[in-house]
Design a protein around this motif. Structure first.
Motif, PDB file in Angstrom:
ATOM      1  N   GLU A  41       0.810  -1.222   0.000  1.00  0.00           N
ATOM      2  CA  GLU A  41       0.000   0.000   0.000  1.00  0.00           C
ATOM      3  C   GLU A  41       0.844   1.274   0.000  1.00  0.00           C
ATOM      4  OE1 GLU A  41      -3.719   1.955   2.482  1.00  0.00           O
ATOM      5  OE2 GLU A  41      -2.720   0.181   3.273  1.00  0.00           O
ATOM      6  N   ALA A  42       1.874   1.332   0.842  1.00  0.00           N
ATOM      7  CA  ALA A  42       2.717   2.532   0.909  1.00  0.00           C
ATOM      8  C   ALA A  42       3.444   2.760  -0.417  1.00  0.00           C
ATOM      9  CB  ALA A  42       3.710   2.412   2.060  1.00  0.00           C
ATOM     10  N   TYR A  43       3.878   1.676  -1.066  1.00  0.00           N
ATOM     11  CA  TYR A  43       4.538   1.810  -2.364  1.00  0.00           C
ATOM     12  C   TYR A  43       3.584   2.434  -3.385  1.00  0.00           C
ATOM     13  CZ  TYR A  43       6.018   0.648  -7.049  1.00  0.00           C
ATOM     14  OH  TYR A  43       6.307   0.736  -8.387  1.00  0.00           O
ATOM     15  N   TYR A  44       2.351   1.934  -3.446  1.00  0.00           N
ATOM     16  CA  TYR A  44       1.397   2.464  -4.423  1.00  0.00           C
ATOM     17  C   TYR A  44       0.973   3.900  -4.110  1.00  0.00           C
ATOM     18  CZ  TYR A  44       1.413  -1.917  -6.833  1.00  0.00           C
ATOM     19  OH  TYR A  44       1.826  -3.006  -7.557  1.00  0.00           O
ATOM     20  N   GLN A  45       1.019   4.272  -2.836  1.00  0.00           N
ATOM     21  CA  GLN A  45       0.805   5.677  -2.492  1.00  0.00           C
ATOM     22  C   GLN A  45       1.954   6.523  -3.048  1.00  0.00           C
ATOM     23  OE1 GLN A  45      -1.674   7.467  -0.764  1.00  0.00           O
ATOM     24  NE2 GLN A  45      -2.830   5.609  -1.217  1.00  0.00           N
ATOM     25  N   ALA A  46       3.171   5.996  -2.970  1.00  0.00           N
ATOM     26  CA  ALA A  46       4.329   6.708  -3.522  1.00  0.00           C
ATOM     27  C   ALA A  46       4.197   6.870  -5.030  1.00  0.00           C
ATOM     28  CB  ALA A  46       5.620   5.971  -3.176  1.00  0.00           C
ATOM     29  N   VAL A  47       3.693   5.845  -5.702  1.00  0.00           N
ATOM     30  CA  VAL A  47       3.489   5.932  -7.158  1.00  0.00           C
ATOM     31  C   VAL A  47       2.570   7.098  -7.484  1.00  0.00           C
ATOM     32  CG1 VAL A  47       2.459   4.757  -9.147  1.00  0.00           C
ATOM     33  CG2 VAL A  47       3.953   3.486  -7.587  1.00  0.00           C
ATOM     34  N   GLU A  48       1.545   7.304  -6.661  1.00  0.00           N
ATOM     35  CA  GLU A  48       0.593   8.407  -6.893  1.00  0.00           C
ATOM     36  C   GLU A  48       1.152   9.751  -6.445  1.00  0.00           C
ATOM     37  OE1 GLU A  48      -3.344   7.804  -5.377  1.00  0.00           O
ATOM     38  OE2 GLU A  48      -3.345   5.696  -6.012  1.00  0.00           O
ATOM     39  N   LYS A  49       1.772   9.794  -5.266  1.00  0.00           N
ATOM     40  CA  LYS A  49       2.161  11.067  -4.656  1.00  0.00           C
ATOM     41  C   LYS A  49       3.527  11.577  -5.079  1.00  0.00           C
ATOM     42  CE  LYS A  49      -0.689  10.422  -0.583  1.00  0.00           C
ATOM     43  NZ  LYS A  49      -0.733  10.409   0.877  1.00  0.00           N
ATOM     44  N   CYS A  50       4.441  10.691  -5.410  1.00  0.00           N
ATOM     45  CA  CYS A  50       5.800  11.117  -5.769  1.00  0.00           C
ATOM     46  C   CYS A  50       6.400  10.158  -6.793  1.00  0.00           C
ATOM     47  CB  CYS A  50       6.679  11.219  -4.527  1.00  0.00           C
ATOM     48  SG  CYS A  50       6.750   9.714  -3.544  1.00  0.00           S
ATOM     49  N   PRO A  51       5.828  10.122  -7.985  1.00  0.00           N
ATOM     50  CA  PRO A  51       6.282   9.157  -8.996  1.00  0.00           C
ATOM     51  C   PRO A  51       7.768   9.263  -9.328  1.00  0.00           C
ATOM     52  CG  PRO A  51       4.837  10.812  -9.968  1.00  0.00           C
ATOM     53  CD  PRO A  51       4.790  11.010  -8.487  1.00  0.00           C
ATOM     54  N   ASP A  52       8.354  10.430  -9.167  1.00  0.00           N
ATOM     55  CA  ASP A  52       9.784  10.570  -9.447  1.00  0.00           C
ATOM     56  C   ASP A  52      10.636   9.786  -8.459  1.00  0.00           C
ATOM     57  OD1 ASP A  52       8.750  12.559  -7.594  1.00  0.00           O
ATOM     58  OD2 ASP A  52      10.775  13.388  -7.548  1.00  0.00           O
ATOM     59  N   GLN A  53      10.081   9.439  -7.297  1.00  0.00           N
ATOM     60  CA  GLN A  53      10.831   8.686  -6.302  1.00  0.00           C
ATOM     61  C   GLN A  53      10.665   7.173  -6.457  1.00  0.00           C
ATOM     62  OE1 GLN A  53      10.966  10.200  -2.273  1.00  0.00           O
ATOM     63  NE2 GLN A  53      10.050  12.116  -2.990  1.00  0.00           N
ATOM     64  N   VAL A  54       9.851   6.756  -7.396  1.00  0.00           N
ATOM     65  CA  VAL A  54       9.687   5.325  -7.695  1.00  0.00           C
ATOM     66  C   VAL A  54       9.819   5.093  -9.200  1.00  0.00           C
ATOM     67  CG1 VAL A  54       8.346   4.666  -5.666  1.00  0.00           C
ATOM     68  CG2 VAL A  54       7.169   5.609  -7.633  1.00  0.00           C
ATOM     69  N   ASP A  55      10.666   5.895  -9.825  1.00  0.00           N
ATOM     70  CA  ASP A  55      10.831   5.805 -11.269  1.00  0.00           C
ATOM     71  C   ASP A  55      11.695   4.609 -11.669  1.00  0.00           C
ATOM     72  OD1 ASP A  55      13.398   6.599 -10.620  1.00  0.00           O
ATOM     73  OD2 ASP A  55      13.322   8.490 -11.708  1.00  0.00           O
ATOM     74  N   TYR A  56      11.902   4.495 -12.941  1.00  0.00           N
ATOM     75  CA  TYR A  56      12.655   3.407 -13.566  1.00  0.00           C
ATOM     76  C   TYR A  56      14.020   3.214 -12.911  1.00  0.00           C
ATOM     77  CZ  TYR A  56      14.505   0.926 -17.705  1.00  0.00           C
ATOM     78  OH  TYR A  56      15.055   0.014 -18.553  1.00  0.00           O
ATOM     79  N   LYS A  57      14.771   4.308 -12.747  1.00  0.00           N
ATOM     80  CA  LYS A  57      16.125   4.220 -12.195  1.00  0.00           C
ATOM     81  C   LYS A  57      16.109   3.723 -10.754  1.00  0.00           C
ATOM     82  CE  LYS A  57      18.208   7.744 -15.085  1.00  0.00           C
ATOM     83  NZ  LYS A  57      18.833   9.060 -15.135  1.00  0.00           N
ATOM     84  N   ARG A  58      15.144   4.151  -9.981  1.00  0.00           N
ATOM     85  CA  ARG A  58      15.088   3.710  -8.584  1.00  0.00           C
ATOM     86  C   ARG A  58      14.696   2.242  -8.483  1.00  0.00           C
ATOM     87  NH1 ARG A  58      14.674   8.580  -4.662  1.00  0.00           N
ATOM     88  NH2 ARG A  58      15.178  10.238  -6.112  1.00  0.00           N
ATOM     89  N   LYS A  59      13.873   1.781  -9.405  1.00  0.00           N
ATOM     90  CA  LYS A  59      13.539   0.359  -9.429  1.00  0.00           C
ATOM     91  C   LYS A  59      14.777  -0.458  -9.779  1.00  0.00           C
ATOM     92  CE  LYS A  59       8.727   1.122 -10.560  1.00  0.00           C
ATOM     93  NZ  LYS A  59       7.745   1.201 -11.631  1.00  0.00           N
ATOM     94  N   LEU A  60      15.603   0.063 -10.685  1.00  0.00           N
ATOM     95  CA  LEU A  60      16.849  -0.631 -11.040  1.00  0.00           C
ATOM     96  C   LEU A  60      17.781  -0.753  -9.841  1.00  0.00           C
ATOM     97  CD1 LEU A  60      17.823   0.711 -14.577  1.00  0.00           C
ATOM     98  CD2 LEU A  60      17.085  -1.592 -13.950  1.00  0.00           C
ATOM     99  N   VAL A  61      17.793   0.258  -8.977  1.00  0.00           N
ATOM    100  CA  VAL A  61      18.630   0.198  -7.786  1.00  0.00           C
ATOM    101  C   VAL A  61      18.220  -0.988  -6.916  1.00  0.00           C
ATOM    102  CG1 VAL A  61      19.209   1.385  -5.623  1.00  0.00           C
ATOM    103  CG2 VAL A  61      19.189   2.654  -7.781  1.00  0.00           C
ATOM    104  N   PHE A  62      16.912  -1.198  -6.744  1.00  0.00           N
ATOM    105  CA  PHE A  62      16.441  -2.323  -5.939  1.00  0.00           C
ATOM    106  C   PHE A  62      16.741  -3.660  -6.624  1.00  0.00           C
ATOM    107  CE2 PHE A  62      14.345   0.996  -3.656  1.00  0.00           C
ATOM    108  CZ  PHE A  62      14.282   0.527  -2.357  1.00  0.00           C
ATOM    109  N   LEU A  63      16.611  -3.699  -7.934  1.00  0.00           N
ATOM    110  CA  LEU A  63      16.959  -4.924  -8.663  1.00  0.00           C
ATOM    111  C   LEU A  63      18.447  -5.225  -8.517  1.00  0.00           C
ATOM    112  CD1 LEU A  63      14.785  -4.492 -11.862  1.00  0.00           C
ATOM    113  CD2 LEU A  63      14.675  -6.421 -10.261  1.00  0.00           C
TER     114      LEU A  63
END
Length: 132
Positions: free
Chosen positions: A41-63
């Protein structure tokens, strides 16, 4: 992959071509959808509220941090946002992690005489000083 643009990741263990990276991101997003709502839930809130903080590059960091283990990366990404909400509250968790964003209320605490900082006696492996 013929014709794919070569790219590199942080540790060199994950995908190295554009199509591989796109596939990993797609798999990560699918895995996030599989997580229980309470965990994501918190992740999907981030997608709505601050998409720049869950962008492609940040997902790559977790991968990259999880050696391209999509399931582990999805769980860590969801856990990261859940923890941010627990630590900063729902109002500040989605602000940038800066002294003028999510941490703005902490500036006075950090500067107060009751706040004791100690320099750790040993630097880390990269030579950086540690503060406690």
């Amino acid at each position: 992959v013929a014709g794919a643009a070569a790219t590199t990741n942080i540790d060199g263990n994950g995908p190295t071509h554009g199509s591989d990276i796109n596939s990993s991101i797609t798999s990560l997003e699918a895995e996030l959808h599989r997580l229980p709502q309470a965990d994501s839930e918190a992740y999907y809130q981030a997608v709505e509220k601050c998409p720049d903080q869950v962008d492609y590059k940040r997902k790559l960091v977790f991968l990259d941090a999880n050696r391209n283990d999509v399931q582990a990366a999805a769980m860590k990404l969801a856990e990261y946002w859940k923890t941010r909400v627990e630590v900063f509250g729902a109002e500040r968790a989605y602000l940038p992690m800066t002294l003028t964003g999510a941490m703005k209320d902490e500036v006075m605490h950090l500067a107060s005489p009751q706040c004791v900082w100690r320099l750790l006696p040993q630097a880390d492996t990269a030579g950086r000083a540690g503060v406690f």
